[in-house]
Motif scaffolding. Structure first.
Motif, PDB file in Angstrom:
ATOM      1  N   SER A  93      35.616  36.162  32.677  1.00 25.06           N
ATOM      2  CA  SER A  93      35.971  37.570  32.483  1.00 25.06           C
ATOM      3  C   SER A  93      36.484  38.223  33.756  1.00 25.06           C
ATOM      4  N   ASP A  94      36.328  37.574  34.927  1.00 21.30           N
ATOM      5  CA  ASP A  94      36.850  38.196  36.152  1.00 21.30           C
ATOM      6  C   ASP A  94      38.289  37.779  36.429  1.00 21.30           C
ATOM      7  N   ALA A  97      40.248  43.409  34.718  1.00 17.56           N
ATOM      8  CA  ALA A  97      38.978  42.909  35.278  1.00 17.56           C
ATOM      9  C   ALA A  97      38.435  43.920  36.292  1.00 17.56           C
ATOM     10  N   PRO A  99      42.971  36.718  41.217  1.00 18.07           N
ATOM     11  CA  PRO A  99      41.679  36.068  40.955  1.00 18.07           C
ATOM     12  C   PRO A  99      41.795  34.719  40.261  1.00 18.07           C
TER      13      PRO A  99
END
Ligand code: AMP
Ligand code: MG
Length: 376
Positions: free
Chosen positions: A73-74, A131, A258
């Motif tokens: 989820s990041d 995010a 990310p």
């Protein structure tokens, strides 16, 4: 959709629509667009790889993307638009100099495989898309099916690659089916995707500078034609994670994009990249494959067309031609999936110079190999 001209061969609850990849007919995408408006998840072809789209403004729709992919989820998502007018709804205005550079980048590369990271307008997209960052990544895909689907749905579409997280990105609708059938609402099958590698992700790094966060379909050389300065995030520089230029520490550092920290694109077999003079590379790979076969392992070699005849592993796949690296970009993910289909346990891959599209190609290959690189 006109059901008379479309074959629906969906599996589970996943509908499949066959459409022309070059000129989708009026109405062919109506059902997919309607599902998108209702919060559905639909895979569609772009000029990079197949994307899995959902309305970027609806958190419950975006959450279904993360669920279907098993994506951490990041790792934020790229928002796809069909018209630069949509940018004003999604992003905050830039300073004059940055805005001028952004305009030039969009004029030169959109529609196309360039993603711009821009300040997000608060509340414009689900926080799951960004995010929690204060920026949003946006691009306009150069694919008639993608553009028509975005326009017809009226939604900015959050759309990561349509693969299970960690698997090679899909370049064919069949790859999407293999990974996501029964987990998403539909697949628009418009034939093979174009470039074969994902977009180049950049941020405007002040003034007339761009910073490459992820190498991709638009090369650094092409960006230099538009921006006075082109820099790299450490993990995205040529050589990063390849045992030279960058270091393993660079590859492990917190990247500004990310997603760059995740081991991606990996085939199931253990892969090693081999760098060096072509004859030394071939000799090493031949010795290693022979030894692995002795041990009873199923062996694979990912080779350039110019050298493929040198190998006699169980599975020798041609990624493309050294003389035309675009063909290798196009062939990479399909080849990685083919090794899996053939049950290959150990893979050795040739490498190429890291300029032009070769940079993005080696970036993905190094990640697929978990940065296992040997110099011979
Ligand atoms: P994918 O959707 O799998 O092609 O991955 C999207 C890539 O874009 C990942 O590497 C993300 O980390 C990157 N990305 C998305 N949004 C942002 C953002 N706001 N800032 C930096 N990188 C981003
Ligand atoms: Mg991806």
């Amino acid at each position: 959709m006109n059901t008379n001209t479309n074959t629906n061969t969906g599996v589970g609850n996943t509908r499949v629509w066959q459409v022309s990849g070059t000129a989708p007919q009026a109405g062919e995408l109506a059902e997919a667009a309607a599902l998108m408006r209702e919060g559905g998840t639909i895979a569609f072809p772009t000029e990079t790889v197949y994307g899995l789209g959902a309305d970027a403004r609806r958190t419950e729709a975006v959450e279904r993307i993360f669920g279907a992919k098993g994506r951490p989820s990041d790792n934020p998502l790229i928002v796809h638009i069909a018209d630069t007018a949509q940018l004003a709804e999604l992003t905050l205005p830039l300073g004059a100099e940055e805005a001028a550079l952004a305009e030039r980048l969009m004029a030169r590369f959109w529609p196309g495989p360039l993603t711009l990271v821009l300040p997000v307008k608060p509340g414009a997209v689900s926080p799951r898309v960004t995010a929690g960052l204060d920026t949003v990544a946006v691009r306009m895909p150069a694919h008639p099916v993608a553009l028509q689907l975005i326009a017809e749905s009226g939604c900015p579409l959050a759309a990561p690659s349509a693969n299970r997280s960690g698997r090679p990105s899909p370049t064919l609708a069949a790859h999407v089916r293999d990974d996501l059938s029964g987990r998403i609402d539909g697949i628009v099958d418009g034939g093979a995707a174009g470039v074969g590698l994902e977009s180049t992700v950049v941020e405007i790094a002040g003034g007339d500078s761009v910073r490459i966060l992820r190498p991709g379909g638009v090369t650094a050389e092409a960006l230099r034609e538009v921006a006075a300065h082109v820099a790299y995030d450490a993990v995205a520089a040529p050589g990063a994670g390849m045992g030279e230029g960058g270091t393993a520490a660079d590859a492990a550092a917190a990247p500004r994009s990310p997603g760059m920290k995740y081991a991606h694109y990996a085939p199931q077999g253990l892969m090693q990249l081999v760098k060096g003079e072509p004859d030394a590379v071939s000799a090493y790979i031949r010795a290693e494959t022979a030894a692995a076969r002795e041990r009873g392992e199923r062996t694979g070699v990912l080779a350039f067309a110019e050298h493929a005849a040198r190998y006699d592993a169980d599975c020798v796949l041609v990624v493309g031609s050294l003389a035309q690296l675009e063909t290798a970009a196009h062939g990479l993910y399909g080849a990685l999936r083919e090794f899996d289909a053939r049950g290959v346990q150990r893979i050795w891959a040739e490498t190429c110079p890291e300029h032009g599209i070769g940079h993005a190609l080696m970036n993905r290959l190094a990640k697929a190999a978990g940065h296992a690189v040997v110099r011979v």
